[in-house]
Write an enzyme that holds these catalytic residues in place. Structure first.
Site, PDB file in Angstrom:
ATOM      1  N   PHE A 123       0.656 -68.037 -20.981  1.00  0.00           N
ATOM      2  CA  PHE A 123       0.929 -68.012 -22.428  1.00  0.00           C
ATOM      3  C   PHE A 123       2.398 -68.380 -22.568  1.00  0.00           C
ATOM      4  O   PHE A 123       3.270 -67.625 -22.135  1.00  0.00           O
ATOM      5  CB  PHE A 123       0.653 -66.597 -22.926  1.00  0.00           C
ATOM      6  N   ALA A 124       2.681 -69.553 -23.127  1.00  0.00           N
ATOM      7  CA  ALA A 124       4.064 -70.039 -23.112  1.00  0.00           C
ATOM      8  C   ALA A 124       4.604 -70.212 -24.517  1.00  0.00           C
ATOM      9  O   ALA A 124       4.273 -71.177 -25.208  1.00  0.00           O
ATOM     10  CB  ALA A 124       4.131 -71.356 -22.336  1.00  0.00           C
ATOM     11  N   GLU A 127      11.474 -69.541 -25.141  1.00  0.00           N
ATOM     12  CA  GLU A 127      12.369 -70.624 -24.697  1.00  0.00           C
ATOM     13  C   GLU A 127      13.769 -70.045 -24.536  1.00  0.00           C
ATOM     14  O   GLU A 127      14.061 -68.972 -25.080  1.00  0.00           O
ATOM     15  CB  GLU A 127      12.410 -71.727 -25.770  1.00  0.00           C
ATOM     16  N   ALA A 130      14.879 -69.375 -27.946  1.00  0.00           N
ATOM     17  CA  ALA A 130      13.897 -68.746 -28.847  1.00  0.00           C
ATOM     18  C   ALA A 130      13.180 -67.622 -28.115  1.00  0.00           C
ATOM     19  O   ALA A 130      12.168 -67.844 -27.441  1.00  0.00           O
ATOM     20  CB  ALA A 130      12.895 -69.791 -29.341  1.00  0.00           C
ATOM     21  N   SER A 132      13.194 -63.438 -29.216  1.00  0.00           N
ATOM     22  CA  SER A 132      12.658 -62.651 -30.337  1.00  0.00           C
ATOM     23  C   SER A 132      12.437 -63.551 -31.552  1.00  0.00           C
ATOM     24  O   SER A 132      11.488 -63.357 -32.314  1.00  0.00           O
ATOM     25  CB  SER A 132      13.643 -61.538 -30.712  1.00  0.00           C
ATOM     26  N   ILE A 336      12.989 -35.521 -10.612  1.00  0.00           N
ATOM     27  CA  ILE A 336      12.293 -34.379  -9.992  1.00  0.00           C
ATOM     28  C   ILE A 336      12.069 -34.638  -8.504  1.00  0.00           C
ATOM     29  O   ILE A 336      12.114 -33.724  -7.683  1.00  0.00           O
ATOM     30  CB  ILE A 336      10.965 -34.097 -10.749  1.00  0.00           C
ATOM     31  N   GLY A 339      16.080 -37.461  -3.963  1.00  0.00           N
ATOM     32  CA  GLY A 339      16.345 -38.668  -3.163  1.00  0.00           C
ATOM     33  C   GLY A 339      15.091 -39.448  -2.835  1.00  0.00           C
ATOM     34  O   GLY A 339      15.115 -40.684  -2.759  1.00  0.00           O
ATOM     35  N   GLU A 362       6.269 -59.270 -24.896  1.00  0.00           N
ATOM     36  CA  GLU A 362       5.393 -59.185 -26.085  1.00  0.00           C
ATOM     37  C   GLU A 362       6.115 -58.543 -27.270  1.00  0.00           C
ATOM     38  O   GLU A 362       5.510 -57.810 -28.059  1.00  0.00           O
ATOM     39  CB  GLU A 362       4.078 -58.465 -25.753  1.00  0.00           C
TER      40      GLU A 362
HETATM   41  C1  LIG Z   1       8.408 -59.653 -17.294  1.00  0.00           C
HETATM   42  C2  LIG Z   1       8.406 -60.566 -18.458  1.00  0.00           C
HETATM   43  C3  LIG Z   1       7.296 -61.355 -18.688  1.00  0.00           C
HETATM   44  C4  LIG Z   1       7.289 -62.253 -19.755  1.00  0.00           C
HETATM   45  N1  LIG Z   1       6.214 -63.057 -19.925  1.00  0.00           N
HETATM   46  C5  LIG Z   1       6.224 -63.977 -20.915  1.00  0.00           C
HETATM   47  C6  LIG Z   1       5.134 -64.911 -21.046  1.00  0.00           C
HETATM   48  O1  LIG Z   1       4.176 -64.898 -20.279  1.00  0.00           O
HETATM   49  N2  LIG Z   1       5.201 -65.817 -22.036  1.00  0.00           N
HETATM   50  C7  LIG Z   1       6.236 -65.878 -22.913  1.00  0.00           C
HETATM   51  O2  LIG Z   1       6.223 -66.739 -23.786  1.00  0.00           O
HETATM   52  N3  LIG Z   1       7.287 -65.020 -22.816  1.00  0.00           N
HETATM   53  C8  LIG Z   1       7.304 -64.072 -21.837  1.00  0.00           C
HETATM   54  N4  LIG Z   1       8.357 -63.207 -21.691  1.00  0.00           N
HETATM   55  C9  LIG Z   1       9.488 -63.318 -22.608  1.00  0.00           C
HETATM   56  C10 LIG Z   1       9.612 -62.157 -23.588  1.00  0.00           C
HETATM   57  O3  LIG Z   1       8.604 -62.194 -24.546  1.00  0.00           O
HETATM   58  C11 LIG Z   1      11.022 -62.210 -24.179  1.00  0.00           C
HETATM   59  O4  LIG Z   1      11.916 -61.872 -23.122  1.00  0.00           O
HETATM   60  C12 LIG Z   1      11.210 -61.275 -25.351  1.00  0.00           C
HETATM   61  O5  LIG Z   1      10.477 -61.712 -26.466  1.00  0.00           O
HETATM   62  C13 LIG Z   1      12.687 -61.140 -25.747  1.00  0.00           C
HETATM   63  O6  LIG Z   1      13.307 -62.380 -25.836  1.00  0.00           O
HETATM   64  P1  LIG Z   1      14.710 -62.617 -25.088  1.00  0.00           P
HETATM   65  O7  LIG Z   1      14.559 -62.193 -23.681  1.00  0.00           O
HETATM   66  O8  LIG Z   1      15.130 -63.997 -25.360  1.00  0.00           O
HETATM   67  O9  LIG Z   1      15.705 -61.593 -25.766  1.00  0.00           O
HETATM   68  P2  LIG Z   1      16.478 -61.785 -27.159  1.00  0.00           P
HETATM   69  O10 LIG Z   1      15.540 -62.182 -28.218  1.00  0.00           O
HETATM   70  O11 LIG Z   1      17.680 -62.612 -26.934  1.00  0.00           O
HETATM   71  O12 LIG Z   1      16.916 -60.288 -27.439  1.00  0.00           O
HETATM   72  C14 LIG Z   1      18.026 -59.670 -26.776  1.00  0.00           C
HETATM   73  C15 LIG Z   1      18.248 -58.309 -27.436  1.00  0.00           C
HETATM   74  O13 LIG Z   1      18.547 -58.467 -28.810  1.00  0.00           O
HETATM   75  C16 LIG Z   1      17.650 -57.705 -29.587  1.00  0.00           C
HETATM   76  N5  LIG Z   1      17.363 -58.371 -30.848  1.00  0.00           N
HETATM   77  C17 LIG Z   1      16.989 -59.667 -31.050  1.00  0.00           C
HETATM   78  N6  LIG Z   1      16.789 -59.893 -32.354  1.00  0.00           N
HETATM   79  C18 LIG Z   1      17.029 -58.727 -32.991  1.00  0.00           C
HETATM   80  C19 LIG Z   1      16.974 -58.304 -34.355  1.00  0.00           C
HETATM   81  N7  LIG Z   1      16.631 -59.130 -35.326  1.00  0.00           N
HETATM   82  N8  LIG Z   1      17.283 -57.026 -34.638  1.00  0.00           N
HETATM   83  C20 LIG Z   1      17.618 -56.156 -33.652  1.00  0.00           C
HETATM   84  N9  LIG Z   1      17.669 -56.482 -32.355  1.00  0.00           N
HETATM   85  C21 LIG Z   1      17.370 -57.755 -32.031  1.00  0.00           C
HETATM   86  C22 LIG Z   1      16.406 -57.570 -28.739  1.00  0.00           C
HETATM   87  O14 LIG Z   1      15.601 -56.467 -29.139  1.00  0.00           O
HETATM   88  C23 LIG Z   1      16.997 -57.415 -27.363  1.00  0.00           C
HETATM   89  O15 LIG Z   1      17.357 -56.079 -27.174  1.00  0.00           O
HETATM   90  C24 LIG Z   1       8.391 -62.315 -20.635  1.00  0.00           C
HETATM   91  C25 LIG Z   1       9.497 -61.489 -20.412  1.00  0.00           C
HETATM   92  C26 LIG Z   1       9.520 -60.631 -19.336  1.00  0.00           C
HETATM   93  C27 LIG Z   1      10.732 -59.776 -19.104  1.00  0.00           C
END
Ligand SMILES: Cc1cc2nc3c(=O)[nH]c(=O)nc-3n(C[C@H](O)[C@H](O)[C@H](O)COP(=O)(O)OP(=O)(O)OC[C@H]3O[C@@H](n4cnc5c(N)ncnc54)[C@H](O)[C@@H]3O)c2cc1C
Length: 399
Positions: A123-124, A127, A130, A132, A336, A339, A362
């Site tokens: 599921f992609a 970016e 892009a 959040s 709990i 070590g 997600e």
């Molecule tokens: C193990 C893992 C598996 C993943 N698998 C997939 C996958 O299969 N497909 C896919 O498409 N993606 C995947 N992802 C990506 C994941 O969905 C994103 O990492 C996530 O949506 C956050 O985006 P970002 O890492 O760019 O963080 P950012 O969006 O840059 O956020 C950084 C911080 O800023 C905060 N923030 C951002 N906007 C706001 C706001 N408006 N208000 C308050 N706080 C905010 C966030 O909560 C976070 O704490 C995966 C990520 C991980 C770690």
């Protein structure tokens, strides 16, 4: 074993034997299986786990849209193997958009084999620019005759490099923002799609980058209507977020069990550490957090199974609360265990490394809070709007 007693009000008779079958599978195939310690082994193990769970029919409730059975499966699997749970999660993310919006051909070609464990999905959407802010995506899909040509870069993609197909979201109309996003099924061997290497996590979880350069995808692979991809992605996440909460419950339950077992066996100052009130306070809080998490998770799934079209708020609450609570529970379990809890081969150490990502993928916890608050504020504002007779929020005689 999942504590189905706690959530029995949300379950139906058929869920109990399903839970027992999954628990038996977990005991037979997953418990005691070595956890990979490097990315290459995690990738081959993920493919093996895909098949094992497919043979057992563990993905079938995804097709049947039985969200409570999905939650039970993830809860039980995650308690024994966070990697197997990640594999299950991606079969959900890779097939749900196809089940929701796909044609019969798309279901037969990709969703059905994936649900049988014969094909691995991805599921992609994310970016580099892009995360959040999904609508900020710059991956383009331009129509060219009987195909769309994809150009762009996705990262943090689970199963990148080992999936057989990806559900990819790209902009078909950049000026339209989220209303210009469309979803496509892109087979992994499509020319112009390149696996650009792994992104290695601290816990086993195959993750990586994908690049699209002149990647021609037949029009037949468009999922639903052009421009409806953002809504499709959000509907998919709505449906699957409770299962992320369920996985968190499974990991938390395992940590609590490990901590409890240790607390009654380990003696210090001449008695079991479970006799100390500071340890008991932790155990009490862990159990309470876990029970509350389960209630939110199975409440969300129950609402969906009963026919709610969207469960946006319920799913956001379940995901945010259960993943945050599980982090606290697992951290307390490490404490709990003393070590022993930070030894690399201890199950609680693996849980400690694995749970962290669930608070991020997600949709982060912060984004879940925004979703919940956004709904509340919208409702409150709607109530404030003057009624046709000019009455304010407390002036409407009819209410
Ligand atoms: C193990 C893992 C598996 C993943 N698998 C997939 C996958 O299969 N497909 C896919 O498409 N993606 C995947 N992802 C990506 C994941 O969905 C994103 O990492 C996530 O949506 C956050 O985006 P970002 O890492 O760019 O963080 P950012 O969006 O840059 O956020 C950084 C911080 O800023 C905060 N923030 C951002 N906007 C706001 C706001 N408006 N208000 C308050 N706080 C905010 C966030 O909560 C976070 O704490 C995966 C990520 C991980 C770690």
């Amino acid at each position: 074993m999942s504590d189905t007693h706690t959530v029995r009000a949300f379950l139906e008779a058929g869920h109990h034997p399903w839970g027992a079958d999954v628990a038996a599978f977990v005991a037979r195939e997953l418990r005691g299986r070595p956890h990979p310690t490097d990315d290459d082994t995690a990738r081959s193990e993920a493919r093996e786990l895909l098949r094992l769970m497919g043979d057992e029919g563990l993905y079938e409730p995804i097709r049947d849209r039985d969200l409570r059975a999905c939650c039970l499966a993830r809860e039980l699997v995650a308690a024994a193997s966070p990697l197997a749970d990640a594999v299950w999660a991606l079969q959900g993310l890779g097939t749900t958009p196809i089940l929701l919006a796909g044609t019969d051909r798309q279901r037969e070609r990709w969703a059905e084999p994936a649900l049988a464990g014969e094909m691995m999905g991805g599921f992609a959407i994310t970016e580099p620019g892009a995360g959040s802010d999904v609508a900020a995506m710059t991956t383009r899909a331009e129509r060219d005759g009987d195909a769309y040509v994809l150009q762009g870069h996705k990262w943090f993609i689970s199963n990148a490099g080992i999936a057989d197909f990806y559900v990819v979201f790209a902009s078909t109309d950049p000026d339209a923002g989220s209303r210009g996003v469309s979803g496509f099924v892109v087979p992994a061997d499509t020319e112009g799609l390149e696996y650009a290497g792994p992104q290695v996590m601290s816990a086993p979880h195959p993750l990586g980058e994908l690049r699209f350069e002149g990647c021609r995808v037949p029009v037949d692979n468009l999922l639903g209507e052009e421009g409806r991809g953002f809504k499709l992605a959000m509907m998919t996440l709505d449906q699957l977020r409770p299962t992320v909460g369920a996985a968190a419950c499974g990991m938390a339950e395992r940590a609590l069990r490990e901590a409890l077992g240790h607390a009654v066996r380990r003696e210090q100052f001449g008695k079991p550490i479970s006799d100390f009130q500071l340890v008991q306070e932790k155990l009490g809080r862990m159990a309470m957090d876990l029970t509350a998490s389960r209630m939110l998770v199975y409440r969300a799934a129950y609402e969906k199974d009963l026919g709610a079209e969207r469960i946006t708020t319920e799913a956001a609450m379940a995901k945010a609360f259960a993943t945050e609570a599980a982090q606290r529970i697992i951290d307390d379990a490490v404490q709990i265990l003393g070590g022993r809890g930070v030894m690399a081969d201890h199950p609680v150490d693996l849980l400690y490394r694995s749970i962290r990502a669930l608070r991020i993928y997600e949709g982060t916890t912060e984004i879940q809070h925004l979703i919940i608050a956004g709904m509340l504020v919208a409702e409150a504002k709607a109530e404030e709007e003057p009624s046709p007779r000019g009455a304010g929020s407390d002036g409407g005689a009819s209410r």
